[in-house]
Design a protein around this motif. Structure first.
Motif, mmCIF file in Angstrom:
data_model
loop_
_atom_site.group_PDB
_atom_site.id
_atom_site.type_symbol
_atom_site.label_atom_id
_atom_site.label_comp_id
_atom_site.label_asym_id
_atom_site.label_seq_id
_atom_site.Cartn_x
_atom_site.Cartn_y
_atom_site.Cartn_z
ATOM 1 N N MET A 34 0.859 -1.179 0.000
ATOM 2 C CA MET A 34 0.000 0.000 0.000
ATOM 3 C C MET A 34 0.894 1.227 0.000
ATOM 4 S SD MET A 34 -3.168 -0.893 2.557
ATOM 5 C CE MET A 34 -4.324 0.192 1.701
ATOM 6 N N GLY A 35 0.397 2.300 -0.562
ATOM 7 C CA GLY A 35 1.238 3.478 -0.574
ATOM 8 C C GLY A 35 0.547 4.710 -1.103
ATOM 9 N N TRP A 36 1.356 5.748 -1.232
ATOM 10 C CA TRP A 36 0.877 7.040 -1.685
ATOM 11 C C TRP A 36 1.761 7.561 -2.815
ATOM 12 C CZ3 TRP A 36 -3.581 9.022 0.232
ATOM 13 C CH2 TRP A 36 -4.067 8.459 1.413
ATOM 14 N N TYR A 37 1.113 8.111 -3.797
ATOM 15 C CA TYR A 37 1.773 8.802 -4.896
ATOM 16 C C TYR A 37 1.165 10.199 -4.964
ATOM 17 C CZ TYR A 37 3.586 4.293 -6.489
ATOM 18 O OH TYR A 37 4.242 3.094 -6.571
ATOM 19 N N ARG A 38 1.837 11.093 -5.660
ATOM 20 C CA ARG A 38 1.290 12.439 -5.813
ATOM 21 C C ARG A 38 1.582 12.966 -7.216
ATOM 22 N NH1 ARG A 38 5.321 15.753 -1.663
ATOM 23 N NH2 ARG A 38 7.204 15.678 -2.968
ATOM 24 N N GLN A 44 4.647 14.693 -13.683
ATOM 25 C CA GLN A 44 4.269 13.288 -13.675
ATOM 26 C C GLN A 44 3.948 12.831 -12.257
ATOM 27 O OE1 GLN A 44 7.500 11.134 -15.593
ATOM 28 N NE2 GLN A 44 6.471 11.280 -17.580
ATOM 29 N N ARG A 45 3.158 11.790 -12.172
ATOM 30 C CA ARG A 45 2.865 11.205 -10.872
ATOM 31 C C ARG A 45 4.151 10.608 -10.317
ATOM 32 N NH1 ARG A 45 -2.482 7.583 -10.251
ATOM 33 N NH2 ARG A 45 -3.220 9.477 -11.296
ATOM 34 N N GLU A 46 4.396 10.811 -9.023
ATOM 35 C CA GLU A 46 5.621 10.320 -8.408
ATOM 36 C C GLU A 46 5.323 9.604 -7.100
ATOM 37 O OE1 GLU A 46 8.146 13.661 -7.505
ATOM 38 O OE2 GLU A 46 6.811 14.420 -5.950
ATOM 39 N N LEU A 47 6.237 8.703 -6.755
ATOM 40 C CA LEU A 47 6.131 7.972 -5.510
ATOM 41 C C LEU A 47 6.352 8.904 -4.333
ATOM 42 C CD1 LEU A 47 6.261 5.220 -3.853
ATOM 43 C CD2 LEU A 47 8.734 5.425 -4.142
ATOM 44 N N VAL A 48 5.510 8.765 -3.312
ATOM 45 C CA VAL A 48 5.753 9.434 -2.038
ATOM 46 C C VAL A 48 6.301 8.410 -1.048
ATOM 47 C CG1 VAL A 48 4.736 10.698 -0.121
ATOM 48 C CG2 VAL A 48 3.929 11.108 -2.465
ATOM 49 N N ALA A 49 5.525 7.366 -0.802
ATOM 50 C CA ALA A 49 5.956 6.317 0.117
ATOM 51 C C ALA A 49 5.091 5.086 -0.069
ATOM 52 C CB ALA A 49 5.884 6.785 1.572
ATOM 53 N N THR A 50 5.706 3.916 0.120
ATOM 54 C CA THR A 50 4.973 2.657 0.115
ATOM 55 C C THR A 50 5.385 1.838 1.325
ATOM 56 O OG1 THR A 50 6.630 1.547 -1.255
ATOM 57 C CG2 THR A 50 4.776 2.569 -2.410
ATOM 58 N N ILE A 51 4.525 0.895 1.687
ATOM 59 C CA ILE A 51 4.806 0.034 2.833
ATOM 60 C C ILE A 51 4.273 -1.354 2.535
ATOM 61 C CG2 ILE A 51 2.695 0.836 3.998
ATOM 62 C CD1 ILE A 51 4.205 0.420 6.673
ATOM 63 N N THR A 52 5.098 -2.365 2.772
ATOM 64 C CA THR A 52 4.680 -3.734 2.550
ATOM 65 C C THR A 52 3.844 -4.229 3.726
ATOM 66 O OG1 THR A 52 6.545 -4.785 3.653
ATOM 67 C CG2 THR A 52 6.845 -4.137 1.339
ATOM 68 N N ARG A 53 3.287 -5.414 3.545
ATOM 69 C CA ARG A 53 2.492 -6.013 4.607
ATOM 70 C C ARG A 53 3.346 -6.243 5.862
ATOM 71 N NH1 ARG A 53 -2.406 -8.142 4.767
ATOM 72 N NH2 ARG A 53 -2.866 -9.732 6.333
ATOM 73 N N ASP A 54 4.645 -6.472 5.655
ATOM 74 C CA ASP A 54 5.559 -6.715 6.773
ATOM 75 C C ASP A 54 6.169 -5.427 7.324
ATOM 76 O OD1 ASP A 54 6.768 -9.683 5.097
ATOM 77 O OD2 ASP A 54 5.128 -9.441 6.538
ATOM 78 N N GLY A 55 5.762 -4.292 6.768
ATOM 79 C CA GLY A 55 6.223 -3.023 7.315
ATOM 80 C C GLY A 55 7.486 -2.453 6.698
#
Length: 120
Positions: A34-38, A44-55
């Motif tokens: 799960m994560g956030w882009y902006r 262009q759309r860019e990655l902000v942060a993502t996190i896996t199920r394990d953190g």
């Protein structure tokens, strides 16, 4: 079909804080990432942060030390705490999820976006 509903955007002065939240619902067995882009106007759309199920977290250099991502696996939610906001953080923020559906089909969904505006 998996739906993502975001909340928490708004207008804030530089140096202020906002917290974004996103909840996933639908035919889901598990959400691997799960994560956030902006996306800012004209960019262009860019990655902000993502996190896996394990953190395990992956975040952009531009937000390190200011933004913190977290998730609640039991509730299928992901949050983004944004501190020390800067005018350059102004953008439409999108929630994103990579999941395995109940039909054992992998998929990817996007939220509708929530606006974050930082005034100088």
């Amino acid at each position: 079909q998996v739906q993502l509903v975001e909340s928490g955007g708004g207008l804030v002065q530089a140096g202020g804080s906002l917290r974004l939240s996103c909840t996933a619902s639908g035919s889901i067995i598990s959400i691997t990432l799960m994560g956030w882009y902006r996306q800012a106007p004209g960019k262009q759309r860019e990655l902000v942060a993502t996190i896996t199920r394990d953190g395990i977290i992956n975040d952009a250099d531009s937000v390190k030390g200011r933004f913190a991502i977290s998730r609640d696996n039991a509730k299928n939610t992901v949050s983004l705490q944004m501190n020390d906001l800067k005018p350059e953080d102004t953008a439409l923020y999108y929630c994103n999820a990579l999941y395995l559906s109940r039909s054992f089909t992998p998929g990817r969904s996007w939220g509708q976006g929530t606006q974050v505006t930082v005034s100088s």
